[in-house]
Write a protein that holds these residues in place. Structure first.
Motif, PDB file in Angstrom:
ATOM      1  N   PRO A 164       0.820  -1.231   0.000  1.00 16.88           N
ATOM      2  CA  PRO A 164       0.000   0.000   0.000  1.00 16.88           C
ATOM      3  C   PRO A 164       0.846   1.269   0.000  1.00 16.88           C
ATOM      4  O   PRO A 164       0.443   2.285  -0.585  1.00 16.88           O
ATOM      5  N   LEU A 165       2.024   1.238   0.630  1.00 15.09           N
ATOM      6  CA  LEU A 165       2.882   2.424   0.640  1.00 15.09           C
ATOM      7  C   LEU A 165       3.324   2.789  -0.770  1.00 15.09           C
ATOM      8  O   LEU A 165       3.274   3.967  -1.165  1.00 15.09           O
ATOM      9  N   PHE A 166       3.731   1.797  -1.540  1.00 15.83           N
ATOM     10  CA  PHE A 166       4.193   2.065  -2.908  1.00 15.83           C
ATOM     11  C   PHE A 166       3.017   2.450  -3.805  1.00 15.83           C
ATOM     12  O   PHE A 166       3.138   3.371  -4.622  1.00 15.83           O
ATOM     13  N   ASP A 167       1.876   1.724  -3.672  1.00 15.71           N
ATOM     14  CA  ASP A 167       0.728   2.001  -4.544  1.00 15.71           C
ATOM     15  C   ASP A 167       0.122   3.373  -4.274  1.00 15.71           C
ATOM     16  O   ASP A 167      -0.239   4.104  -5.209  1.00 15.71           O
ATOM     17  N   LEU A 168       0.000   3.729  -3.007  1.00 14.37           N
ATOM     18  CA  LEU A 168      -0.727   4.946  -2.641  1.00 14.37           C
ATOM     19  C   LEU A 168       0.161   6.164  -2.481  1.00 14.37           C
ATOM     20  O   LEU A 168      -0.325   7.290  -2.553  1.00 14.37           O
ATOM     21  N   VAL A 169       1.453   5.968  -2.263  1.00 16.61           N
ATOM     22  CA  VAL A 169       2.332   7.110  -1.992  1.00 16.61           C
ATOM     23  C   VAL A 169       3.462   7.201  -3.018  1.00 16.61           C
ATOM     24  O   VAL A 169       3.547   8.171  -3.769  1.00 16.61           O
ATOM     25  N   VAL A 170       4.325   6.194  -3.053  1.00 14.55           N
ATOM     26  CA  VAL A 170       5.557   6.293  -3.846  1.00 14.55           C
ATOM     27  C   VAL A 170       5.256   6.460  -5.327  1.00 14.55           C
ATOM     28  O   VAL A 170       5.751   7.399  -5.978  1.00 14.55           O
ATOM     29  N   TYR A 171       4.441   5.558  -5.888  1.00 16.89           N
ATOM     30  CA  TYR A 171       4.169   5.622  -7.329  1.00 16.89           C
ATOM     31  C   TYR A 171       3.436   6.910  -7.709  1.00 16.89           C
ATOM     32  O   TYR A 171       3.671   7.478  -8.786  1.00 16.89           O
ATOM     33  N   ARG A 172       2.563   7.393  -6.837  1.00 16.73           N
ATOM     34  CA  ARG A 172       1.829   8.642  -7.141  1.00 16.73           C
ATOM     35  C   ARG A 172       2.762   9.846  -7.096  1.00 16.73           C
ATOM     36  O   ARG A 172       2.628  10.770  -7.909  1.00 16.73           O
ATOM     37  N   LEU A 173       3.713   9.841  -6.149  1.00 16.42           N
ATOM     38  CA  LEU A 173       4.678  10.940  -6.103  1.00 16.42           C
ATOM     39  C   LEU A 173       5.567  10.937  -7.339  1.00 16.42           C
ATOM     40  O   LEU A 173       5.886  11.993  -7.897  1.00 16.42           O
ATOM     41  N   VAL A 174       5.962   9.747  -7.764  1.00 11.14           N
ATOM     42  CA  VAL A 174       6.782   9.645  -8.973  1.00 11.14           C
ATOM     43  C   VAL A 174       6.012  10.147 -10.184  1.00 11.14           C
ATOM     44  O   VAL A 174       6.548  10.861 -11.042  1.00 11.14           O
TER      45      VAL A 174
END
Length: 698
Positions: free
Chosen positions: A326-336
């Motif tokens: 969830p951290l990558f799906d909801l935060v990291v990938y969206r920031l990228v």
């Protein structure tokens, strides 16, 4: 006249596709509205699939969590053999999906393979489950719900790691905290995962009536192989310059196979080519259960608030996966994405490889630090010697050389030992040393034989009004697997029987008898029951720490009864197991970016008739990765930290190759394959071409 017609002496023509050679594609399964979860676009059927996957993964990872230590300590195999067999088993589990995929796509369909084969026979069933369950879940979605289907693969991976998290934590506790016949209870540790497989079968069967079950589409694996073989052989048979070239080498199969099948095979081979570098990533990832677990056995598992067993450290991986997805799906990938970076699936996978490289570089650094803290070992034609004085007064010890020259001289107080081992050199593999012992006004000479590469303790004891000595071999290395080693010296005049556990006991002979080493779990031992012929008593051994080796001298010199004097021979592991956290965090982040993305990528790039085949090919890369570890473990001959560096460098090179391949790869949408078939295939069937083959009938 056909402008490409060859000489009439050539004996064969290829005719249009024959329905006798290629069975017609079955009609697509009817679309019917399926019940949804709470008004969303997620089919209710995936709930049963996800719960089933949780139970099945609990069983699989629970069994694997204790497998390496089972080989090492129950079957008494070496570390390299245990590692090799562990990865050979893992490889077999990921090879069988090829067979499962063939059966699923060509005969029974994904649902029947999953329930009839996969959950009934765990050994071969892995091949039935792995290629089918992810693709079967993807089949439950309509094409217009592609975004929900992408999220499903994340939830699916979450269920895998939830099952892995609980089982990896619980099964080592069942192994170590429960005793079966006086030993670790491997029977219970393997039995509970077996029970979860039964639950998986029940849960999966409950959703049978609401599953969307696409029918099998013929023997697709055989068709793919034959299509490729025919295209290659046909191309080499017809290499004349009079025959026009074709856009793709698979177009040479057009005389025998349908346009749609050729387009499907084209899409399949493009992805399979991209899979070639992937096994190296799995070679690193799967060492968490082998090499990294063995590394943990030489570390201190005491975290202050909790004590971790070495095989429980693997719980970090699924725990971090549950956080990172969830951290990558909801935060990291969206920031990228907000930064304007097109973070494609292949780029995510490349970054995942780099993170795994860094993880193994960190693992190598930890290994070097552990080796630096380990006790030194004697080399060839060397021994390590220390002296333990059990007399009631100070003793001066002198080791004499060939010319009576002094090799070692120490004064040792009563019930004390030398602060550390002394290194003595030998001229041959075995040697007789002469000792001079000065006690009060006495001078005693004695001789003892030693062998190279051993650790010895010279025990000095009272012998009436004089003293004598005996030479005993010491433990050569630290105890592993979260254990601690101990031995006893009995100064009493009666044999002592010592109970160390429910079914574990040892006897120590009277009058300075020395017991063999015994290993026990790390922990506090305030009351250890002992008995002699005339009395029962207890000893307080205190804390026995990870990896340490202790000598307990049983004496009765006070009015409080027999006591145990504790002497630490080998210090406890100083390196905390918490130092493995960075390498686990890096490799888990890499796994989330590589594996979760790869699952969805495999499904999205697969033609509709080959979902399970491509899923099986994805799993086949895992099998090859485990074979790589097996080969390196058996034949590299490297020390462990160097082996970690080797794997890190190999993956870095592979990542570079994969990045170049990914740069030229153009992702496609499976639904575009059907629409592009008529555009990309040469119009051969309406305008037959004479081609040169052998013994082909009209």
């Amino acid at each position: 006249m056909n402008p490409f017609q060859k000489n009439e002496s050539k004996e064969t023509l290829f005719l249009p596709v024959s329905t006798e050679e290629v069975p017609p594609r079955p009609p697509s399964f009817p679309k019917k509205p399926s019940p949804k979860i709470c008004g969303t676009n997620y089919p209710l059927s995936i709930a049963f699939i996800v719960v089933n996957e949780f139970c099945e993964r609990f069983s699989y990872y629970g069994m694997k969590a204790v497998l390496t230590l089972y080989f090492l300590y129950f079957l008494h195999w070496s570390e390299d053999t245990s590692t090799s067999v562990y990865h050979a088993f893992s490889s077999l589990c990921y090879f069988t999906p090829i067979l499962g995929a063939a059966i699923a796509d060509s005969w029974l369909g994904k649902f029947k393979v999953l329930s009839m084969v996969g959950l009934s026979l765990i050994a071969l069933g892995t091949g039935g489950i792995k290629p089918c369950v992810a693709a079967f879940g993807g089949d439950q979605f309509e094409e217009e719900h592609a975004e929900e289907r992408t999220r499903y693969f994340s939830v699916f991976y979450l269920s895998i790691n939830a099952g892995s998290l609980i089982s990896t934590f619980v099964t080592p506790m069942l192994r170590g905290d429960v005793q079966c016949f006086g030993k670790d209870c491997y029977a219970l540790a393997f039995g509970v995962p077996g029970l979860l497989m039964v639950i998986a079968l029940v849960v999966f069967s409950m959703g049978s009536k609401i599953y969307k079950k696409p029918p099998p589409e013929g023997n697709i694996v055989t068709q793919v192989v034959r299509c490729i073989w025919f295209a290659i052989s046909n191309r080499f048979k017809n290499h004349s310059g009079d025959i026009p070239k074709r856009e793709h080498w698979l177009d040479w199969a057009a005389e025998k196979y349908s346009k749609q099948l050729i387009m499907d095979v084209k899409a399949l081979t493009r992805v399979l080519f991209l899979y070639i570098p992937l096994p190296m990533f799995w070679a690193l990832l799967d060492q968490q259960g082998s090499r990294w677990t063995l590394q943990a056995t030489r570390m201190n598992g005491n975290l202050g608030f909790f004590v971790l067993q070495p095989d429980q450290m693997q719980v970090l991986n699924p725990f971090l996966v549950l956080i990172f997805i969830p951290l990558f799906d909801l935060v990291v990938y969206r920031l990228v994405a907000k930064c304007g970076i097109n973070f494609t699936s292949l780029r995510k996978m490349a970054v995942g490889m780099i993170l795994a490289c860094l993880a193994f570089a960190v693992a190598a650094a930890v290994e070097i630090k552990i080796n630096g803290m380990a006790p030194a070992q004697p080399d060839s034609q060397e021994i390590f010697l220390q002296v333990l004085n059990l007399a009631d007064d100070e003793v001066k010890v002198k080791v004499l050389g060939n010319g009576n020259n002094s090799l070692l001289e120490e004064s040792i107080k009563s019930f004390q030992k030398m602060p550390q081992y002394s290194r003595l050199h030998l001229k041959t593999k075995s040697h007789d040393f002469h000792f001079q012992l000065k006690y009060h006004n006495l001078s005693v000479y004695t001789e003892h034989s030693v062998e190279e590469k051993k650790l010895y303790t010279l025990i000095i004891r009272e012998d009436g009004k004089s003293i004598s000595s005996m030479m005993v071999k010491d433990a050569e290395s630290r105890a592993t697997n979260g254990m601690t080693a101990m031995r006893f010296v009995n100064t009493l005049h009666e044999e002592v029987n010592i109970s160390l556990g429910t079914d574990t006991s040892l006897s120590v002979d009277k009058d300075y008898g020395v017991s063999a080493y015994r290993t026990v779990q790390r922990g506090e031992y305030p009351v250890v029951h002992c008995r002699t012929k005339d009395e029962n008593f207890s000893l307080n051994l205190g804390l026995l720490d990870f990896g340490a080796a202790y000598l307990f001298v049983i004496t009765n010199s006070t009015n409080r009864g027999p006591q145990a004097r504790k002497i630490e021979y080998i210090p406890a592991n100083k390196m905390s197991i918490a130092w493995q956290l960075p390498q686990y965090a890096l490799v888990t982040a890499g796994e989330v970016m590589f594996s979760v993305t790869g699952l969805e990528f495999s499904y999205s790039q697969a033609p509709s008739s080959m979902k399970s085949v491509l899923q099986a090919a994805w799993l086949l890369t895992v099998a090859v990765g485990n074979i790589i570890v097996l080969i390196v473990a058996q034949f590299s001959g490297l020390v462990q930290w160097a082996e970690f560096i080797l794997f890190s460098c190999l993956l870095l090179v592979v990542c570079l190759i994969f990045s170049i391949m990914g740069y030229y790869y153009i992702p496609i949408k499976p639904e575009d394959i059907q629409g592009s078939a008529d555009k990309q295939m040469p119009q051969i069937q309406g305008n037959m071409i004479n081609l040169e083959t052998k013994k082909t009938k009209l």
